[in-house]
Design an enzyme around this catalytic site. Structure first.
Site, PDB file in Angstrom:
ATOM      1  N   LYS A 115       0.830  -1.202   0.000  1.00  0.00           N
ATOM      2  CA  LYS A 115       0.000   0.000   0.000  1.00  0.00           C
ATOM      3  C   LYS A 115       0.865   1.252   0.000  1.00  0.00           C
ATOM      4  CE  LYS A 115      -4.333  -1.804   1.500  1.00  0.00           C
ATOM      5  NZ  LYS A 115      -4.146  -3.188   1.968  1.00  0.00           N
ATOM      6  N   LYS A 207      -3.449 -13.001  -6.943  1.00  0.00           N
ATOM      7  CA  LYS A 207      -4.518 -13.743  -6.263  1.00  0.00           C
ATOM      8  C   LYS A 207      -5.875 -13.166  -6.673  1.00  0.00           C
ATOM      9  CE  LYS A 207      -4.733 -10.859  -2.158  1.00  0.00           C
ATOM     10  NZ  LYS A 207      -4.721 -10.673  -0.724  1.00  0.00           N
ATOM     11  N   LYS A 210     -11.047  -8.945  -4.033  1.00  0.00           N
ATOM     12  CA  LYS A 210     -12.239  -8.110  -4.142  1.00  0.00           C
ATOM     13  C   LYS A 210     -11.925  -6.799  -4.829  1.00  0.00           C
ATOM     14  CE  LYS A 210     -14.369  -9.758   0.157  1.00  0.00           C
ATOM     15  NZ  LYS A 210     -14.373  -9.496   1.599  1.00  0.00           N
TER      16      LYS A 210
END
Ligand code: TYM
Length: 347
Positions: A115, A207, A210
């Site tokens: 992040k 991966k 969402k």
């Protein structure tokens, strides 16, 4: 006796990665638990708000997640299903753990580092920019450790992306025991499934998640058969026509094989190479058709159950109230012990 604990963020309907990596295993553990095992699953609203959330939307997502977990087979009579954000002791223990967790441990978390990397290169419209790097996001794994520890959990069923967070929770539990020369907290063990890392259908080097921009990269537990078939047919593989299982060299095809195994077998310790060999002489389209059928067979009953449960708002509220109350009782017992241990008992 085991205390099995896990959590999920209310940030969207669960996808096939959440289901095969975690939730399916939660249900299995619940259904096979020994009489003296304790099973707890929670929806982690406090983790969700480490990134910006619209309040009205978050309320809806929390109900959606509760309905999703019930639809997947979590039984609120045998598992303690609750909302982390309704049990203040989770946050209270997190504070105490903050005070024994070196910042260096948190700086090394790959979730934080990625992040940070995105924010450093971001423009203001990007998903994560500098002002979103708040203290809560940095301390996210400490709150996760508190979730686990407040219930004295011994086993934590999660996917592979949570391994580093779980190792940190082990370190924090040990650090607490060491500092206060006590063995108040067990060292929590990770429980994984063979599908501990389900990959994106659009980019099999990533991966399934969402937050990926493309809807086609993930299958949701509420997708209908036509949507599932279209997404599997469109799954990115490679240019080799033969079907072999080789997760490093052929992540796309191997991902499909492991999804197939996880959806067709109750005992998912099947040798994936054997499945691949059973497709000798067949085409990738044949494999995709079988994967789509298997995923539909798995998801379709869940989707239908979800639609039914989601309409029963009063019952959903009863379930969550009952779970929250029990979880609070349990958490407050540990919290009293902790406060006494650190010198903050009631005078
Ligand atoms: P969350 O909400 O991101 O994901 C929920 C569960 O789904 C697993 N998972 C996957 N497994 C396989 N393949 C994938 N592509 C995939 N994507 C997600 C995750 O590993 C997870 O088990 N930090 C946690 C929530 C949490 C928690 C806890 C978990 C908060 N406190 C305490 C365990 C114990 C999270 O963000 O999960």
């Amino acid at each position: 006796p085991r205390v099995i604990f896990s959590g999920i963020q209310p940030t969207g309907i669960p996808h096939l990665g959440n289901y095969l990596g975690a939730i399916q295993n939660w249900v299995r553990l619940q259904n096979r638990a020994a009489p003296d095992d304790t099973i707890l699953y929670c929806i982690v609203g406090y983790h969700a708000i480490t990134l910006p959330q619209d309040p009205a939307h978050l309320e809806t997502e929390r109900l959606n997640m509760l309905a999703s977990l019930l639809a997947c087979g979590i039984n609120p009579k045998t598992s303690l299903l609750f909302n982390q954000d309704q049990v203040p002791e989770h946050a209270e223990l997190a504070w105490i753990l903050n005070c024994i967790t070196p910042m260096g441990w948190l700086s090394r978390m790959t979730t934080w580092k990625s992040k940070l990397a995105v924010a450093r290169n971001a423009s203001s419209e990007d998903e994560i920019n500098d002002s979103m790097l708040n203290l809560g996001l940095f301390a996210y794994p400490v709150l996760q450790a508190a979730d686990i520890m407040i219930h004295k959990s011994t086993h934590v069923p999660v996917g592979e992306d949570q391994t580093q967070h779980l190792e940190l929770a082990q370190d924090i539990a040990r650090a607490f025991n060491h500092k206060y020369s006590d063995d108040l907290f067990p060292t929590p063990q990770q429980l994984s499934t063979p599908t501990k890392r389900v990959l994106s259908l659009r980019d099999p080097t990533q991966k399934m998640s969402k937050s990926a921009p493309s809807d086609k990269s993930r299958i949701l537990i509420t997708d209908d058969p036509a949507a599932i078939t279209a997404k599997i047919r469109g799954a990115v593989t490679d240019s080799i026509s033969e079907i072999t299982y080789h997760p490093e060299r052929r992540p796309g095809v191997s991902n499909l094989i492991s999804i197939l195994a996880a959806c067709t077998s109750e005992e998912p310790n099947l040798d994936l190479g054997t499945i691949a060999r059973s497709y000798q002489g067949k085409r990738i389209q044949d494999l995709k058709q079988d994967v789509a059928d298997a995923v539909i067979a798995k998801i379709e009953p869940i989707r239908k159950e979800y639609e039914k449960i989601r309409a029963e708002s009063a019952w959903l509220r009863d379930v969550s109230d009952a779970g929250d109350t029990l979880a609070r009782e349990r958490a407050s017992r540990t919290m009293s012990e902790v406060k006494k241990t650190v010198g903050l008992a009631r005078m």
